[in-house]
Design an enzyme around this catalytic site. Structure first.
Site, PDB file in Angstrom:
ATOM      1  CD  GLU A  45      -2.979  -0.920   2.318  1.00  0.00           C
ATOM      2  OE1 GLU A  45      -2.483  -0.587   3.409  1.00  0.00           O
ATOM      3  OE2 GLU A  45      -4.164  -1.274   2.187  1.00  0.00           O
TER       4      GLU A  45
ATOM      5  CB  THR B 167      -7.965  -1.549 -20.241  1.00  0.00           C
ATOM      6  OG1 THR B 167      -7.909  -1.511 -21.668  1.00  0.00           O
ATOM      7  CG2 THR B 167      -9.367  -1.185 -19.780  1.00  0.00           C
TER       8      THR B 167
ATOM      9  NE  ARG C 106      -8.895  -9.636 -18.032  1.00  0.00           N
ATOM     10  CZ  ARG C 106      -9.707  -9.194 -18.993  1.00  0.00           C
ATOM     11  NH1 ARG C 106     -10.642  -8.313 -18.718  1.00  0.00           N
ATOM     12  NH2 ARG C 106      -9.592  -9.630 -20.221  1.00  0.00           N
TER      13      ARG C 106
HETATM   14  C1  LIG Z   1     -13.029  -1.803 -21.414  1.00  0.00           C
HETATM   15  C2  LIG Z   1     -13.368  -0.426 -21.065  1.00  0.00           C
HETATM   16  C3  LIG Z   1     -13.400   0.011 -19.738  1.00  0.00           C
HETATM   17  C4  LIG Z   1     -13.370  -0.913 -18.559  1.00  0.00           C
HETATM   18  O1  LIG Z   1     -12.324  -1.752 -18.437  1.00  0.00           O
HETATM   19  P1  LIG Z   1     -12.416  -2.950 -17.379  1.00  0.00           P
HETATM   20  O2  LIG Z   1     -10.994  -3.359 -17.241  1.00  0.00           O
HETATM   21  O3  LIG Z   1     -13.308  -3.988 -17.993  1.00  0.00           O
HETATM   22  O4  LIG Z   1     -12.978  -2.412 -16.114  1.00  0.00           O
HETATM   23  C5  LIG Z   1     -13.589   1.361 -19.486  1.00  0.00           C
HETATM   24  N1  LIG Z   1     -13.770   2.220 -20.485  1.00  0.00           N
HETATM   25  C6  LIG Z   1     -13.783   1.838 -21.779  1.00  0.00           C
HETATM   26  C7  LIG Z   1     -13.995   2.854 -22.829  1.00  0.00           C
HETATM   27  C8  LIG Z   1     -13.599   0.501 -22.101  1.00  0.00           C
HETATM   28  O5  LIG Z   1     -13.648   0.129 -23.371  1.00  0.00           O
END
Ligand SMILES: *Cc1c(COP(=O)(O)O)cnc(C)c1O
Length: 421
Positions: A62, A232, A241
């Site tokens: 943290e 992401t 991920r």
């Molecule tokens: C995929 C996506 C997200 C969310 O990503 P996660 O990792 O699934 O939470 C947010 N904004 C946009 C525009 C996306 O395409």
């Protein structure tokens, strides 16, 4: 090396838990065995997977490098510092935070840094290509903030910048969000910046989908225009991920505090190390060639699908994805998705702008080329993929599914995902 690394040891998993080991193998076979056209997916590298499956997962850290709430952080500090330096260098950003657990978490933190509950936020409508976290009622973004939505122009299906400007003037949002999950075209960040400046709003670009194309210099970067860029790391970028945030130096403190401790606890150090590995990969010429090919493939695939009778929303694509109206082929999105699935082609139904169908049915499909391009496919294969999609979608009674499936197997056999060494 293996013994000291204690990394992914499939034999140990198989001995300990054959049930889950079987699923892990089954999923690898599924990824290898079909055409993966989900626009938000990719095949990350064995190096990234090794970092993800490492003992860094054990460490609580943290805080931020040099300012942790736990001892023993010397090694993970270096991983995070290297990752941050690589992100700043790759994107030309003044500040980077690699701790967000996902894209939604990155958006949660970015809003948390700048908005109070009840503040006004202007984002793209989900049915027009936006994202759940851009102000929909089912997400915190629409529940805790006063969310106003812009969309695309009914004729051109491009973002309606006049509407963005009108809504901005009328509602005076504190934050404007550009970006989405089903936007096949380049976004004019300069226009968004101009609108934000006119009303004194902050500009956030949610680059979750296309940041990999920016990393590979295949499309223009939002970084010079935006106060904050969220992303992401697992879509075109091809990392683990997760999420990340880039911002101007003046917002660095607010963003860091909003990620931890405002919205998250301990960072996932194995994921942060894997993000660092991915960012190094993205700095190489091979990744730039990959990013360019992703776009060329999306364009070739779209042309092929036009020849099969589909109508591309906005008339085409500048990115890694295309949105196709399935009505000219005489099927709904949900039918197209199911028929493709039966033939080993994995894609998703998707609402198109002004869709008369509910989202569970939809009048479109979304296709993306990040995965196929990682497999080494290029324009000639995209023509084949398009005709296989056409054949699968037109296969009303399922009589052609076997034949299409065999052609899919032949194609992925020539360009395997995770080729055996
Ligand atoms: C995929 C996506 C997200 C969310 O990503 P996660 O990792 O699934 O939470 C947010 N904004 C946009 C525009 C996306 O395409």
């Amino acid at each position: 090396m293996r013994e000291t690394f204690w990394g992914p040891d499939f034999d140990a998993l198989a001995a300990q838990d054959p049930e889950i080991a079987g699923i892990v193998l089954g999923e690898l076979q599924r990824q290898r065995g079909g055409l993966q056209l989900i626009a938000s997916e990719n095949f990350t590298s064995p190096a990234v997977l090794a970092a993800l499956g490492s003992t860094l997962s054990n460490k609580y850290a943290e805080g931020y490098p040099g300012r942790r709430y736990y001892g023993g952080c010397a090694e993970v500090d270096r991983a995070e510092e290297i990752g941050i330096a690589r992100a700043k260098e790759l994107f030309g950003a003044e500040h980077a935070n690699l701790q967000p657990h996902s894209g939604a978490s990155a958006n949660f933190a970015a809003y948390g840094a700048f908005l109070q509950p009840g503040d006004t936020l202007l984002g793209m409508a989900l049915p027009h290509g936006g994202h759940l976290t851009h102000g929909t009622r089912v997400s915190f973004s629409g529940r805790w903030y006063n969310a106003v939505a812009y969309g695309v122009h009914p004729q051109t299906e491009h973002i309606d910048y006049d509407q963005v400007r009108d809504l901005a003037r009328r509602h005076r949002p504190k934050l404007i969000v550009a970006g989405g999950s089903a936007v096949p075209r380049l976004i004019d960040f300069a226009v968004f910046r101009e609108i934000a400046d006119e009303i004194g709003a902050l500009l956030m670009v949610d680059a979750a989908h296309f940041i990999g194309l920016v990393a590979g210099q295949a499309i223009p970067s939002p970084v010079p225009y935006a106060d904050v860029v969220t992303m992401t790391t697992h879509k075109v970028l091809r990392g683990p991920r997760g999420g990340a945030i880039l911002c101007r130096a003046e917002h660095a403190k607010a963003i860091d505090k909003a990620v931890f401790p405002f919205t998250q606890g301990g960072p996932m150090m194995h994921a942060i190390a894997a993000k660092a590995v991915n960012l190094l990969e993205c700095s190489r010429p091979a990744y730039q060639a990959y990013a360019r090919q992703v776009v060329l493939n999306a364009q070739a695939l779209t042309e092929g699908l036009v020849a099969e009778g589909f109508r591309p929303v906005t008339g085409g694509t500048d990115t890694h994805l295309a949105l196709l109206d399935t009505r000219p082929v005489g099927v709904t999105g949900v039918e197209a998705e199911a028929r493709c699935d039966a033939a080993g082609i994995v894609l998703n139904k998707n609402a198109i702008p002004f869709d008369p169908q509910p989202p569970s049915v939809a009048s479109g499909i979304r296709v993306g080329t990040p995965s196929l391009t990682t497999q080494g496919m290029s324009e000639p294969e995209m023509k084949d993929v398009a005709s296989l999609i056409g054949a699968a979608v037109r296969d009303e009674d399922g009589s052609a599914a076997g034949e299409v499936r065999a052609a899919v197997a032949e194609l992925v056999g020539r360009h395997p995902a995770y080729p055996r060494p």
